[in-house]
Scaffold this motif. Structure first.
Motif, PDB file in Angstrom:
ATOM      1  N   LEU A 495       0.902  -1.157   0.090  1.00 21.40           N
ATOM      2  CA  LEU A 495      -0.197   0.087   0.166  1.00 21.40           C
ATOM      3  C   LEU A 495       0.793   1.276  -0.090  1.00 21.40           C
ATOM      4  O   LEU A 495       1.711   1.439   0.920  1.00 21.40           O
ATOM      5  N   VAL A 496       0.669   1.881  -1.055  1.00 18.29           N
ATOM      6  CA  VAL A 496       1.398   3.424  -1.193  1.00 18.29           C
ATOM      7  C   VAL A 496       0.363   4.368  -1.352  1.00 18.29           C
ATOM      8  O   VAL A 496      -0.205   4.555  -2.655  1.00 18.29           O
ATOM      9  N   GLY A 497       0.196   5.267  -0.219  1.00 18.04           N
ATOM     10  CA  GLY A 497      -0.781   6.024  -0.335  1.00 18.04           C
ATOM     11  C   GLY A 497      -2.200   5.604  -0.433  1.00 18.04           C
ATOM     12  O   GLY A 497      -2.728   4.738   0.566  1.00 18.04           O
ATOM     13  N   GLN A 498      -2.928   5.709  -1.515  1.00 18.31           N
ATOM     14  CA  GLN A 498      -4.264   5.109  -1.688  1.00 18.31           C
ATOM     15  C   GLN A 498      -4.184   4.113  -2.841  1.00 18.31           C
ATOM     16  O   GLN A 498      -5.192   3.599  -3.252  1.00 18.31           O
ATOM     17  N   GLU A 499      -3.095   3.906  -3.016  1.00 16.55           N
ATOM     18  CA  GLU A 499      -2.925   2.673  -4.293  1.00 16.55           C
ATOM     19  C   GLU A 499      -2.023   1.442  -3.566  1.00 16.55           C
ATOM     20  O   GLU A 499      -1.186   1.526  -2.841  1.00 16.55           O
ATOM     21  N   ARG A 521      -2.197  -2.790 -10.731  1.00 11.39           N
ATOM     22  CA  ARG A 521      -2.257  -1.688 -10.016  1.00 11.39           C
ATOM     23  C   ARG A 521      -3.770  -1.264  -9.697  1.00 11.39           C
ATOM     24  O   ARG A 521      -4.377  -1.266 -10.532  1.00 11.39           O
ATOM     25  N   THR A 523      -6.501   0.921  -6.605  1.00  8.96           N
ATOM     26  CA  THR A 523      -6.563   1.740  -5.620  1.00  8.96           C
ATOM     27  C   THR A 523      -7.301   1.144  -4.569  1.00  8.96           C
ATOM     28  O   THR A 523      -8.243   0.298  -4.565  1.00  8.96           O
TER      29      THR A 523
END
Length: 545
Positions: A495-499, A521, A523
């Motif tokens: 999880l990177v931010g909202q992605e 990928r 969200t």
């Protein structure tokens, strides 16, 4: 064609044995009457062998009948006078005593003595119920020797077939071959009647004095008179007693009455034997059941448990084939272990169809069996497979753990095998013991799997602590999961931010092989993966589409 017995001339001479057969008494009785001067005879050689003229024997019979009739008339008249003279004092039993005091017919007295002797022999033979074949042979010999019959034979009724058990025949007459016969054959079938149950025949004895008219098929086709009596057993008729007279007219109503009594004695003998055998069989079965339960209950390997269950079951119930079916996900069943069943038949048994015999056993929660399963409506769905397989009788027993159905234990017999209540009770107990062992083995397998998974997870944690790169960690997770779960595709996201960014991918088949990170990928909240990440609740979807 049956042969006709040629009449003898009145001046023909008979041996002691043949004279005894004509008069219906024992040869020793003939000798006693001769020594007393009551019966005329001739010495024919230096050894003193006796011969009797047929005319003398017939005159002896006639005089005995006249004397008996005159004595009975005289004593009946005297009894009437005594009754009249004692009416005033009301003496009870006077007529009965007077008739008892009348002189007996010597032929009837001798016949009565022989009846008692044979009945006594049969009573003694009842104590030999553990050797029923030898006892029946001794009984047939006793009946033939006492009355001088030509032949005495006994058949046992098994599965609508008459199986010869023993034969006693006069010496020098040869020994005819007694074949297995259908239940309704000739005079034997007439004695058994149509129903085969006690009382199924309107009369318990069939006497045919002269078989030359062809109305009933004879057992011994030589024109001699035949008498057949049904022998009772514990349930229905056990078999048939056949008596063949030496000469025409040598069997009469008295022989029917005596033979009925002898058939009841033989019935008591075979019933005692059946009870003894049943008790021994029950003891053996209880001991075998204990050993089987101990054997399969001491194992934790499921395949060994099922193999032992099938092998023990076939031995315990004399089965020709057997199988254990376990229920799988979706209601499908599979034969985990089988004996004597073809692959094509097992392929046809994939579920317990509604209305089938196994489904009925599951609903009744007890063993059920069917004789002639190919013609049973409950087997209509697989009738072609049953016919091709060639078995006749199926007994099916549910394997349950409480309310959970584990599977079925099926036992097959190639010949008709009506299961007794004791057998059904035993197989139910065996199924209960086996169900406990099967559930324990399944639980053990699950615990072993969980232990292996926990060990793999522990090893994964150790490996991850040694890694620093994100890609290395993702690949380690994907590789180690392969040891826990047999998958076609695995993805590890970060999880990177909202992605959610894929950091490791392993595809085994088809479209999963050529996947790229940009394609995968997603969200937060997007698709199944995004939903799980947003809600933090694991999901197992049988149909992801």
């Amino acid at each position: 064609m049956p042969t006709t017995l040629t009449p003898r001339p009145l001046d023909a001479t008979l041996s002691v044995t043949k004279a005894a057969r004509l008069l219906g008494v024992h040869p020793n009785t003939i000798r006693t009457w001769s020594d007393a001067g009551r019966l005329r005879y001739f010495r024919i050689n230096s050894r003193g062998d006796r011969r009797y003229r047929l005319g003398d024997l017939q005159r002896f019979l006639a005089s005995a009948e006249i004397a008996t009739a005159e004595a009975l008339l005289a004593h009946t008249t005297a009894a009437g006078r005594r009754v009249a003279s004692t009416t005033a004092v009301h003496e009870p039993g006077a007529v009965g005593r007077s008739l008892k005091e009348s002189p007996a017919d010597p032929l009837a007295a001798e016949r009565h003595r022989l009846d008692l002797a044979v009945a006594s022999t049969l009573a003694r033979l009842t104590s030999q119920a553990d050797e029923v074949s030898a006892a029946l042979g001794a009984a047939a010999d006793a009946i033939r020797d006492a009355y001088g019959h030509h032949l005495v034979a006994i058949w046992e009724l098994r599965n609508d077939r008459l199986h010869p058990v023993t034969l006693a025949i006069a010496s020098g007459s040869g020994k005819p071959h007694l074949a297995e016969l259908p239940r309704g054959f000739g005079i034997l079938g007439a004695a058994l009647g149509k129903g085969g149950e006690r009382g199924g025949s309107p009369e318990q004895g069939v006497l045919v004095p002269d078989l030359r008219d062809g109305s009933i098929v004879p057992v011994v086709p030589d024109g001699r008179p035949e008498l057949a009596i049904a022998i009772p057993g514990l349930a229905g008729w056990w078999g048939v007693l056949l008596i063949v007279g030496e000469t025409a007219g040598s069997l009469g109503p008295h022989d029917v009455d005596a033979a009925r009594s002898f058939a009841d004695g033989l019935g008591a003998l075979v019933s005692a034997s059946e009870r003894t055998a049943e008790i021994g069989h029950l003891r053996h079965r209880a001991e075998a059941l204990r050993r089987v339960a101990s054997d399969i209950g001491s194992r934790l390997d499921l395949n060994r448990i099922l193999t032992g269950l099938v092998d023990h079951t076939m031995l315990l119930f004399d089965g020709d084939r057997a199988a254990v079916f376990l229920q799988r996900t979706g209601g499908q069943v599979s034969a985990e272990v089988s004996r004597g069943l073809s692959t094509s038949y097992l392929d046809n048994v994939r579920d317990f169809r509604p209305g089938s015999l196994p489904a009925a056993a599951v609903e009744a929660n007890r063993p059920l069996f069917s004789v002639g399963y190919r013609d049973d409506p409950r087997g209509a769905g697989i009738r072609a497979a049953v016919v091709q397989e060639g078995f006749d009788t199926l007994c099916t027993t549910p394997l349950r753990d409480g309310s959970t159905l584990l599977g079925m234990l099926n036992i097959y017999h190639d010949q008709p095998h009506p299961w007794t209540a004791a057998e059904l009770e035993t197989v139910a107990e065996l199924a209960a013991q086996a169900s406990v062992a099967i559930r324990a083995a399944q639980d053990y397998d699950r615990m072993a799997t969980w232990a292996a998974q926990l060990q793999s997870i522990q090893q994964l944690g150790v490996r991850l602590n040694r890694l620093n790169g994100v890609t290395e960690i993702g690949m380690a997770i994907a590789t180690e999961l392969r040891q826990l779960i047999d998958y076609h595709n695995v993805r590890v996201y970060r999880l990177v931010g909202q992605e959610l960014m894929p950091v490791a991918m392993q595809g085994q088949v088809g479209e999963y092989v050529d996947e790229t990170p940009d394609q995968l990928r997603v969200t937060i909240g997007q698709g199944i993966t995004g939903w799980v990440a947003a809600n933090r609740i694991a999901q197992n979807l049988a149909n992801a589409a």
